[in-house]
Structures are given as structure tokens and as C-alpha cells.
Design an enzyme around this catalytic site. Structure first.
Site, PDB file in Angstrom:
ATOM      1  N   ASP A   1       0.409  -1.563   0.417  1.00 41.95           N
ATOM      2  CA  ASP A   1      -0.099   0.359   0.057  1.00 41.95           C
ATOM      3  C   ASP A   1       0.869   1.715   0.231  1.00 41.95           C
ATOM      4  O   ASP A   1       0.267   2.070   0.573  1.00 41.95           O
ATOM      5  CB  ASP A   1      -1.249  -0.193   1.401  1.00 41.95           C
ATOM      6  CG  ASP A   1      -1.953  -1.111   1.392  1.00 41.95           C
ATOM      7  OD1 ASP A   1      -2.630  -1.707   0.117  1.00 41.95           O
ATOM      8  OD2 ASP A   1      -1.753  -2.005   2.474  1.00 41.95           O
TER       9      ASP A   1
ATOM     10  N   LYS B   1       2.366   2.125  -4.655  1.00 40.93           N
ATOM     11  CA  LYS B   1       3.084   1.934  -6.137  1.00 40.93           C
ATOM     12  C   LYS B   1       2.531   1.625  -7.507  1.00 40.93           C
ATOM     13  O   LYS B   1       3.518   1.973  -8.672  1.00 40.93           O
ATOM     14  CB  LYS B   1       3.819   0.093  -6.120  1.00 40.93           C
ATOM     15  CG  LYS B   1       4.540  -0.257  -5.068  1.00 40.93           C
ATOM     16  CD  LYS B   1       4.391  -1.781  -4.321  1.00 40.93           C
ATOM     17  CE  LYS B   1       3.569  -2.115  -4.277  1.00 40.93           C
ATOM     18  NZ  LYS B   1       2.555  -1.874  -3.106  1.00 40.93           N
TER      19      LYS B   1
ATOM     20  N   LYS C   1       1.042   4.282  -8.349  1.00 43.18           N
ATOM     21  CA  LYS C   1       1.584   5.347  -9.041  1.00 43.18           C
ATOM     22  C   LYS C   1       2.742   5.798  -9.334  1.00 43.18           C
ATOM     23  O   LYS C   1       2.959   6.325 -11.223  1.00 43.18           O
ATOM     24  CB  LYS C   1       0.577   7.036  -8.151  1.00 43.18           C
ATOM     25  CG  LYS C   1       1.414   8.367  -8.208  1.00 43.18           C
ATOM     26  CD  LYS C   1       1.125   9.101  -7.157  1.00 43.18           C
ATOM     27  CE  LYS C   1       2.101  10.460  -8.314  1.00 43.18           C
ATOM     28  NZ  LYS C   1       1.604  11.353  -7.404  1.00 43.18           N
TER      29      LYS C   1
ATOM     30  N   ALA D   1      -4.020  -7.907  -4.269  1.00 43.19           N
ATOM     31  CA  ALA D   1      -3.201  -6.825  -4.287  1.00 43.19           C
ATOM     32  C   ALA D   1      -4.429  -5.411  -5.147  1.00 43.19           C
ATOM     33  O   ALA D   1      -5.404  -6.052  -6.010  1.00 43.19           O
ATOM     34  CB  ALA D   1      -2.051  -6.450  -5.085  1.00 43.19           C
ATOM     35  N   GLY D   2      -3.625  -4.122  -4.845  1.00 41.55           N
ATOM     36  CA  GLY D   2      -5.134  -3.183  -5.665  1.00 41.55           C
ATOM     37  C   GLY D   2      -4.039  -2.211  -5.692  1.00 41.55           C
ATOM     38  O   GLY D   2      -2.931  -1.136  -5.045  1.00 41.55           O
ATOM     39  N   HIS D   3      -3.528  -1.188  -7.062  1.00 44.43           N
ATOM     40  CA  HIS D   3      -3.084  -0.314  -7.181  1.00 44.43           C
ATOM     41  C   HIS D   3      -3.653   0.864  -7.841  1.00 44.43           C
ATOM     42  O   HIS D   3      -5.073   0.639  -8.932  1.00 44.43           O
ATOM     43  CB  HIS D   3      -1.640  -0.633  -8.313  1.00 44.43           C
ATOM     44  CG  HIS D   3      -0.618  -1.136  -7.995  1.00 44.43           C
ATOM     45  ND1 HIS D   3       0.230  -2.091  -8.958  1.00 44.43           N
ATOM     46  CD2 HIS D   3      -0.625  -1.809  -6.381  1.00 44.43           C
ATOM     47  CE1 HIS D   3       1.351  -2.531  -8.061  1.00 44.43           C
ATOM     48  NE2 HIS D   3       0.650  -2.438  -7.373  1.00 44.43           N
TER      49      HIS D   3
ATOM     50  N   GLN E   1       1.913  -5.765  -2.744  1.00 45.57           N
ATOM     51  CA  GLN E   1       2.412  -5.529  -2.205  1.00 45.57           C
ATOM     52  C   GLN E   1       3.672  -5.309  -1.373  1.00 45.57           C
ATOM     53  O   GLN E   1       3.857  -4.047  -2.314  1.00 45.57           O
ATOM     54  CB  GLN E   1       1.939  -7.866  -1.561  1.00 45.57           C
ATOM     55  CG  GLN E   1       1.055  -7.965  -1.554  1.00 45.57           C
ATOM     56  CD  GLN E   1       0.187  -8.640  -2.695  1.00 45.57           C
ATOM     57  OE1 GLN E   1       1.350  -9.482  -2.640  1.00 45.57           O
ATOM     58  NE2 GLN E   1      -0.867  -9.107  -2.839  1.00 45.57           N
TER      59      GLN E   1
END
Length: 450
Positions: A13, A16, A18, A39-41, A223
Site C-alpha cells: 500500500d 506503487k 502511481k 493486490a490493488g493499485h 504487496q
């Protein structure tokens, strides 16, 4: 030409998404090398927010080739949902490619993940419940379903009939859950196969061909270092290797193909889920960081635990990943503070500890030793160069660089692309110090337009 790995230097978090999006402008190929839909971007472009879970952040550049590598585990339903969402937003997905040897998350993986976590009770790990751990477990057990199996209907039918029967025993006998219908699962996943087939390739070969053509390749992890299965705060970790070395294993490239490694770290520290967190803040200050930083998970919406910057885990991330430089994000979250604390070491069992302890029980007993520095009490969100920053903010960055013993290349001051200070382009610029711990900066930096 440079082949660059972007990793999280904390517990994930870190922003990464951006940073990968920014660097993708200089990259020809962006490769996701591990993790799954846990995961979430989040990427913000022209006030439009994109939340990606599997598709590499480079997809927002129409000429950038995006590859989901073999070390990633793929939930086809979620992936197709992302494809549909991007196309609805007029983002082309023609350049998305999927490794034929990536493993597939199945319905029984999600069910087992959720039931197992619930069964742990007070010993729960804090998983997302998306089936990632069980998917990797099947991969290690050599009973997994791979993308290449989806492409072969006869192979998929044979494998899934046996596997669903086997998993139903676990679901019914161990977790008291109803069994899955093998025919329904097969039909569902054959439908996914038809949609994904045009994107499926031999990803290792494709990446090697790009390397031979001297194209810029960006390797994107999910992660963070402290969630690494081997090198993180076990057992409160993910099921794969987010560290830089995982890029080689998860994409099928040799280590000599990697030119540099960029670590992303917040100007403070956050963590989601269970496990020790020495600098965690409770009460008003923790809530302030959470509110100003909008600290809620992209994937689950869970509230993140917030704390002061931890230079001990920072130095550990430098060592484990071989970091060449840093991207510091969310500096603007600290704008209102009168003073800021930085953890420079731990006190444990009456002794000072300067290095991250591999013993998890020892780590749980660590108490932070802080250095307090003045805040700057003014907004930094409109700063676009180091010279625009208030002196205390610049001093804070210099201290982080000194404590972590690695220079800073990028400073992020908000979610949008333009809210960024690029000290030097880590892809096209020379491999040397950027924002130095002694306070000097390069005068001939190769800047990156945003």
C-alpha cells in the site's frame, strides 16, 4: 535502456500503482510478476481514478505492452471485469498479454480461504479471502490449474473433475460447506477461456525478445517487502515473493537482465491485517494520518493501521531488495503536523536493535526508538521541484535518505500524476545518487515529464 523492478519497501500500500504509472511512460513493456487479486493499485489520471488488481498499471499508456507473468495467480472473473471496466472508460486493452503458465484461482480456492481464516479464530492472519493462498498452495502441491489448461477444454475437464471431487471432500468434511458442481465450474471457466484466449502467450519468451531488442522493461510487484513469504513478518505475510528477486522467478528472466531496483515507501508507515507493527499509532494521531492519507484498502476497503516512518524496516528493504533508489509517497499527508517522529532503532529486551530481527517473537517485542523532527505546517501539494519544498520537508527527506542509506529519486505529493517531484528519471537517467543524504542534488538530472 534499463530494466527496472519496482517494489514496496514496507507492508504494501505504498503507492506503487502511481509510481509504476509514472515510470510506464518511459517503459516499452510492463510486467506484473506475483500476487493476485489480493493486490490493488490505484492510479489517478486527469481526476479519473483507476483501480487495478491484476492488470499492470502501464495499461493506461496505449503503446505500452502489459504482461501478467507466470508468478501471478489469476482470477479470470475479476480479470475480465477489469477488462470490461477499462474498455468502458475507453482504455484500450489490446496490449494486455497473459502468461500461459500462470496459475488460476478457482471457486474452491476462495471458499477454502474464507473458511480457513474463520476457523483460525484469534490466530487469523488477515487474508483478503480472495483465494490467493490456496491457489499458491495448489501450485506447490502440483495440483493447480494453469492458464494453458483453460485453453485446452479436454485437459480442463479431466483435471477439474478430479480436483473438484477432491476439494469437495475438504469443503464438506472439514468446513461443513456444500459441495461444488464440477460441471458448472467447468462450464464457467471454459467461458472465461474464450474471452481470454487472444491474450495468452509464452510470456518468458516475449520478455526475452523485448530484452534482446533493447526495450525498456518495468517489472511491477504487488504487496511489499515485509509481506514476503520468505523474508517478511511470517506468518503474517502473503503467499508469494514481492521482493525484487521474485521478479526473476515470476517472469522467467535471469538476474543479469535487471539493471536497477526502485523501492516505494510512504513518508509514514501503514499495515493492513494482523501482525506486529512497532510504530503503530493509536488515538488522534493515527486517525489523522488515516483520514488525510485516505488509508483504506483498494481491494477490501479495510482500514489501514497507521504509524510513524520506520527506518529499521526501511534499511531491511534496502538490503533484501538491493535498492538503488527510493520513491517517497504521501509526503503531503504530514503537512499539518507540528512535529514528526522517525523510528531509528528498536529497544528489545533491554538492548538496542538496529536491524530487523528475523525472529518473529523478538520482533513482536520491539519498541521504537524515535528521533523527533519539526514539521513544516504548510501545504506541499503544489510543489513541483525540491526547491519548492519548505526547508523542514526537505530536511525530512534528507534524513530518510541518510537513515536508509539510499538516495531518493521521486517524491509524491498527491494521487495525481502531476503531483510529483522527479529528482531524476530512474529508467533513462544515470545510475547514481539522486537526492543525497548530505543534501546535495544532481545538477544535470535527466528529468521525467509527468
Amino acid at each position: 535502456m534499463a530494466n527496472v523492478v519496482v517494489i514496496g519497501a514496507q507492508w504494501g500500500d505504498e503507492g506503487k500503482g502511481k509510481i509504476t504509472d509514472l515510470l510506464s511512460k518511459s517503459a516499452d513493456v510492463v510486467v506484473r510478476y506475483q500476487g493476485g487479486v489480493n493486490a490493488g493499485h490505484t492510479v489517478v489520471v486527469d481526476e479519473q481514478t483507476f483501480k487495478l488488481h491484476l492488470i499492470p498499471s502501464g495499461i493506461l499508456y496505449p503503446d505500452t505492452e502489459c504482461i501478467i507473468g507466470s508468478g501471478t495467480v489469476i482470477d479470470p472473473k475479476v480479470l475480465i471485469g477489469e477488462l470490461d471496466q477499462l474498455e468502458t472508460l475507453n482504455v484500450s486493452t489490446r496490449n494486455l498479454l497473459i502468461s500461459e503458465t500462470a496459475h488460476v484461482t478457482m471457486p474452491y480456492h476462495r471458499l477454502i480461504d474464507q473458511a480457513s481464516e474463520e476457523r483460525r479464530g484469534e490466530h487469523k492472519i488477515g487474508t483478503t479471502g480472495r483465494g490467493i493462498g490456496p491457489t499458491y498452495a495448489d501450485k506447490s502441491e502440483r495440483t493447480g490449474i494453469r492458464v494453458i489448461d483453460l485453453m485446452d477444454s479436454d485437459s480442463l475437464r479431466k483435471k477439474l473433475r478430479w480436483t473438484v471431487e477432491y476439494k469437495n471432500v475438504l469443503l464438506e468434511k472439514l468446513y461443513a460447506l456444500p459441495p461444488l458442481d464440477a460441471d458448472a465450474v467447468i462450464a464457467e471457466y471454459l467461458g472465461y477461456a474464450d474471452r481470454l484466449r487472444p491474450h495468452v502467450i509464452d510470456s518468458s519468451l516475449r520478455i526475452y525478445e523485448a530484452f534482446r531488442r533493447k526495450r525498456n522493461i518495468l517489472f511491477e510487484g504487488a504487496q511489499g517487502t515485509l509481506l514476503d513469504l520468505d523474508h517478511g513478518t511470517y506468518p503474517y505475510v502473503t503467499s508469494s515473493n514481492p521482493v525484487a528477486g521474485g521478479a526473476c522467478v515470476g517472469t522467467g528472466v535471469g538476474p543479469t537482465m535487471i539493471d536497477r531496483v526502485i523501492g516505494v515507501a510512504k513518508a509514514y508507515t501503514t499495515r493492513v491485517g494482523e501482525g506486529p507493527f512497532p510504530t503503530e499509532l493509536h488515538g488522534t494521531m493515527g486517525e489523522l494520518l488515516c483520514d488525510r492519507g485516505a488509508e483504506f484498502g483498494t481491494t477490501t476497503g479495510r482500514k489501514r493501521r497507521c504509524g510513524w516512518f520506520d527506518a529499521v524496516i526501511g534499511r531491511y528493504a534496502v538490503r533484501i531488495n538491493g535498492l538503488d533508489c527510493l520513491a517517497i509517497t504521501k509526503l503531503d499527508v504530514l503537512d499539518e503536523l507540528e512535529e514528526i517522529k522517525i523510528c531509528v532503532a528498536y529497544e528489545v529486551d533491554g538492548a538496542t536493535c538496529n536491524d530487523f530481527p528475523s525472529n518473529s517473537r523478538k520482533f513482536a517485542r520491539c519498541q521504537p526508538i524515535y528521533k523527533t523532527v519539526p514539521g513544516w505546517k504548510q501545504s506541499t501539494e503544489h510543489c513541483r521541484s525540491l526547491h519548492d519544498l519548505p526547508q523542514p520537508a526537505l530536511d525530512y527527506l534528507k534524513m530518510l535518505a541518510e537513515l536508509m542509506e539510499v538516495p531518493i529519486a521521486i517524491v509524491s505529493l498527491g494521487a495525481s500524476r502531476d503531483q510529483t517531484i522527479i529528482v531524476e528519471d530512474p529508467i533513462h537517467g544515470p545510475k547514481r545518487a539522486l537526492l543525497y543524504s548530505n543534501g546535495t542534488t544532481p545538477t544535470d538530472a535527466h528529468t521525467l515529464e509527468v
